[in-house]
Design an enzyme around this catalytic site. Structure first.
Site, PDB file in Angstrom:
ATOM      1  N   ASP A  32      10.562 -38.996   3.180  1.00 57.51           N
ATOM      2  CA  ASP A  32      10.799 -37.721   3.856  1.00 57.51           C
ATOM      3  C   ASP A  32      12.109 -37.067   3.453  1.00 57.51           C
ATOM      4  O   ASP A  32      12.947 -37.663   2.790  1.00 57.51           O
ATOM      5  CB  ASP A  32      10.869 -37.954   5.373  1.00 57.51           C
ATOM      6  CG  ASP A  32       9.493 -38.185   5.956  1.00 57.51           C
ATOM      7  OD1 ASP A  32       8.507 -37.772   5.341  1.00 57.51           O
ATOM      8  OD2 ASP A  32       9.431 -38.793   7.044  1.00 57.51           O
ATOM      9  N   LYS A  54       9.227 -32.128   4.694  1.00 59.05           N
ATOM     10  CA  LYS A  54       8.679 -30.879   5.216  1.00 59.05           C
ATOM     11  C   LYS A  54       9.539 -29.681   4.851  1.00 59.05           C
ATOM     12  O   LYS A  54       9.165 -28.554   5.082  1.00 59.05           O
ATOM     13  CB  LYS A  54       8.548 -30.977   6.735  1.00 59.05           C
ATOM     14  CG  LYS A  54       7.706 -32.173   7.146  1.00 59.05           C
ATOM     15  CD  LYS A  54       7.024 -31.961   8.465  1.00 59.05           C
ATOM     16  CE  LYS A  54       6.011 -33.051   8.750  1.00 59.05           C
ATOM     17  NZ  LYS A  54       6.604 -34.286   9.239  1.00 59.05           N
ATOM     18  N   MET A 183      17.213 -32.271  17.860  1.00 57.90           N
ATOM     19  CA  MET A 183      16.561 -30.994  17.591  1.00 57.90           C
ATOM     20  C   MET A 183      17.566 -29.970  17.146  1.00 57.90           C
ATOM     21  O   MET A 183      18.755 -30.203  17.155  1.00 57.90           O
ATOM     22  CB  MET A 183      15.734 -30.507  18.759  1.00 57.90           C
ATOM     23  CG  MET A 183      16.522 -30.065  19.961  1.00 57.90           C
ATOM     24  SD  MET A 183      15.425 -29.361  21.181  1.00 57.90           S
ATOM     25  CE  MET A 183      14.497 -30.777  21.690  1.00 57.90           C
TER      26      MET A 183
HETATM   27  N1  SAH Z   1      13.108 -40.744  12.859  1.00 57.50           N
HETATM   28  C1  SAH Z   1      14.383 -40.051  12.855  1.00 57.50           C
HETATM   29  C2  SAH Z   1      14.333 -38.734  13.596  1.00 57.50           C
HETATM   30  C3  SAH Z   1      13.429 -37.736  12.974  1.00 57.50           C
HETATM   31  S1  SAH Z   1      13.428 -36.190  13.826  1.00 57.50           S
HETATM   32  C4  SAH Z   1      15.445 -40.968  13.461  1.00 57.50           C
HETATM   33  O1  SAH Z   1      15.096 -41.982  14.043  1.00 57.50           O
HETATM   34  O2  SAH Z   1      16.621 -40.671  13.304  1.00 57.50           O
HETATM   35  C5  SAH Z   1      14.587 -35.272  12.885  1.00 57.50           C
HETATM   36  C6  SAH Z   1      15.852 -35.053  13.661  1.00 57.50           C
HETATM   37  O3  SAH Z   1      16.635 -36.235  13.635  1.00 57.50           O
HETATM   38  C7  SAH Z   1      16.771 -34.008  13.092  1.00 57.50           C
HETATM   39  O4  SAH Z   1      16.379 -32.713  13.470  1.00 57.50           O
HETATM   40  C8  SAH Z   1      18.070 -34.380  13.710  1.00 57.50           C
HETATM   41  O5  SAH Z   1      18.154 -33.974  15.034  1.00 57.50           O
HETATM   42  C9  SAH Z   1      17.978 -35.887  13.695  1.00 57.50           C
HETATM   43  N2  SAH Z   1      18.666 -36.474  12.539  1.00 57.50           N
HETATM   44  C10 SAH Z   1      18.142 -37.283  11.609  1.00 57.50           C
HETATM   45  N3  SAH Z   1      19.079 -37.676  10.721  1.00 57.50           N
HETATM   46  C11 SAH Z   1      20.224 -37.089  11.101  1.00 57.50           C
HETATM   47  C12 SAH Z   1      21.562 -37.105  10.613  1.00 57.50           C
HETATM   48  N4  SAH Z   1      21.909 -37.815   9.519  1.00 57.50           N
HETATM   49  N5  SAH Z   1      22.485 -36.392  11.257  1.00 57.50           N
HETATM   50  C13 SAH Z   1      22.175 -35.687  12.360  1.00 57.50           C
HETATM   51  N6  SAH Z   1      20.940 -35.628  12.862  1.00 57.50           N
HETATM   52  C14 SAH Z   1      19.974 -36.327  12.257  1.00 57.50           C
END
Ligand code: SAH
Length: 526
Positions: A32, A54, A183
């Site tokens: 992803d 995406k 989000m």
């Molecule tokens: N499975 C992922 C989340 C996916 S949803 C997890 O467990 O982290 C995607 C959201 O994750 C983004 O919109 C953001 O809010 C958050 N996110 C993922 N990686 C991030 C990062 N390095 N820094 C800040 N937010 C992050």
């Protein structure tokens, strides 16, 4: 077999050992947008890497197509000459089951009769706050932490989701604990307004963390009432984690990541491909964003036959002297190819300095001599004292295994003391064909703060490899030199060093950089 793997929040070090192990035997990786691409380097060279992020709207694979792809790849891999240890890896940012649709993918695999396993990852909602200096729980402040995202509704923008209008803000506010929102910043005005309306205090501490755990991490701290405006003003964009609760106050005390001495600095490390690791690791420890651009490649010496002969007769010498870790590595590799092992070494083995001695230790040899400063004269003096008879090395046979461009003091001193010295290049150094793309881009954008030079040839090779229009970029960055010889080479190229290490080794360079950190880049030389 499909492994649903959490890649962690971004910092490659957050990938689990189990995740590392399956990536190392991946036939296919389906990944992803929020996966750090550095993780893909763990895969074997022939791994098929499929991006299904995406964010690249036109290349987006709908969830159904991702599901179908996983099944197709799993069947393909299973169809290869069995039993195969190669697997299909579905790699997701953070944890696969935390707002990552991992659950849906696992359900689909099951309906198709495909075996799967889940390797959890460190989710952004935990890793992000931790790297921002905010513990998600703390006995003095909260006993609950809630992870929240919007409804499963696709937003136009990137990997964002729209806030769920059906979210029960009253109960979230009533919990009184830590709230972590996955989000977009776009949703912040609504989230904060509704939490306030539901009874949460306007001055409740709140923070947004963008690109959490990456070198470019940014954290904005405010209050519930002020957060949306503060984030907008700071230009915070996805990906970002929002954390609301008393624990945010702990950042004032516990902000370790962003307060490291080299945090926010980009350091270009010019070394050989093999050696870059050590310097880079320590720079990264200090918070630097490290770009490694090898400017030296080690290749077998021109006269390999002579080397082979010398290695085969190694124990006929009184002493073999190594003048670099690379020399040790090159000799040991070639010895392996010649079916020679540690028994081939003579009774005495000397190293020019601590790093070379360390390289010898990794192959099971403890150097008899290893001066704490690696300067040829010093080693010569010690060798003469230890192996000679009152300063006389008459008749003693030495073999020097060195780089092609080594300086000659050691040899001269030994000969002066009466020794017979055979002096051979165990490898030669050549410039690679090009600089790495990342280095060129960073130089072009002017985002490089420091460039490290660990030898004169790193300087001359960088100069030769650099597109001419980028030479003044090097002049504009800060330059760190390991010692006087390297500095002289830099001066000849019109790039006088900003700083020269007092101790001429990697720890010395790290020390010099730590002291200098924060100083502005000098004006380019006239
Ligand atoms: N499975 C992922 C989340 C996916 S949803 C997890 O467990 O982290 C995607 C959201 O994750 C983004 O919109 C953001 O809010 C958050 N996110 C993922 N990686 C991030 C990062 N390095 N820094 C800040 N937010 C992050």
């Amino acid at each position: 077999m499909v492994y649903l793997v959490g890649g962690g929040a971004g910092d490659p070090g957050l990938l689990t050992q189990a995740g590392t192990a399956v990536l190392k035997r991946a036939a296919v990786v389906v990944y992803d947008a929020l996966v750090n691409p550095a993780l893909l380097d763990l895969c074997p060279p022939d791994t098929e890497k499929i991006y299904v992020g995406k964010s690249a709207a036109r290349h987006t694979l709908e969830q159904d197509r991702i599901n179908a792809l996983l099944v197709q790849k799993a069947r393909q891999t299973a169809g290869e000459i069995a039993p195969t240890e190669r697997v299909v890896v579905r790699l997701k940012g953070g944890d696969p089951y935390v707002f990552g649709r991992g659950g849906e993918e696992a359900q689909y695999l099951r309906t198709q009769g495909i075996h799967f396993a889940v390797i959890p990852g460190i989710t952004a909602g935990i890793a992000g706050p931790a790297y921002a200096g905010i513990p998600v729980t703390h006995r003095d402040f909260t006993r609950t932490v809630t992870f929240i995202t919007g409804h499963r509704k696709q937003a136009a923008d990137d990997h964002e989701e729209l806030p769920d209008s059906g979210l029960n803000y009253e109960s979230l506010a009533a919990l009184g604990g830590t709230l972590v929102f996955y989000m977009g910043v776009q949703a912040l005005p609504e989230i904060t307004r509704r939490l306030h309306a539901a009874g949460m205090a306007a001055d409740m501490p709140a923070a947004v963390i963008q690109w959490a755990t990456y070198p470019r991490q940014r954290t904005i701290v405010s209050t519930l009432a002020g957060l949306a405006a503060a984030a907008r003003k700071a230009g915070i964009q996805a990906p970002a984690i929002t954390i609301i609760g008393q624990v945010v106050n702990l950042r004032a005390e516990l902000n370790w990541f962003e307060s490291r001495p080299l945090f926010g600095k980009t350091v270009l490390v010019t070394r050989t491909r093999r050696q870059a690791g050590r310097l880079s690791t320590r720079l990264a420890d200090l918070g630097a964003n490290v770009i490694e651009s090898p400017v030296i490649e080690l290749v077998p010496p021109a006269d390999e036959f002579a080397i082979d002969q010398a290695l085969a007769q190694l124990n006929q010498y009184d002493c073999v002297v190594f003048t670099s870790p690379n020399g040790v590595e090159a000799a040991w590799r070639r010895m392996g190819e010649l079916h020679l092992d540690a028994r081939a070494f003579p009774r005495r083995v000397a190293a020019i300095g601590p790093a070379t001695a360390e390289a010898l230790r990794t192959i099971g040899i403890t150097a008899d001599l290893a001066p704490d400063e690696f300067i040829g004269e010093k080693l010569a003096a010690e060798l003469i004292e230890r192996l000679g008879d009152k300063g006389d090395l008459q008749g003693k046979q030495f073999l020097l295994l060195r780089a092609d461009i080594a300086r000659g003091e050691l040899r001269r001193e030994l000969i002066r003391a009466g020794a017979v010295v055979k002096d051979m290049a165990i490898y030669q150094t050549v410039a690679p064909k090009t600089l790495c793309a990342e280095a060129i881009e960073a130089l072009r954008n002017g985002t490089v703060d420091w460039i490290t030079f660990t030898s004169a040839s790193t300087a001359t090779n960088l100069h030769a490899l650099l597109p001419p229009e980028l030479r003044d970029r090097v002049a504009r960055a800060n330059r760190l030199s390991i010692g006087p010889i390297t500095s002289a080479a830099l001066c000849r190229l019109g790039w006088p060093p900003t700083v020269e290490a007092t101790r001429h080794d990697i720890p010395g360079m790290i020390q010099a950089l730590t002291i200098q950190a924060g100083s502005p880049a000098p004006p380019p030389p006239a």
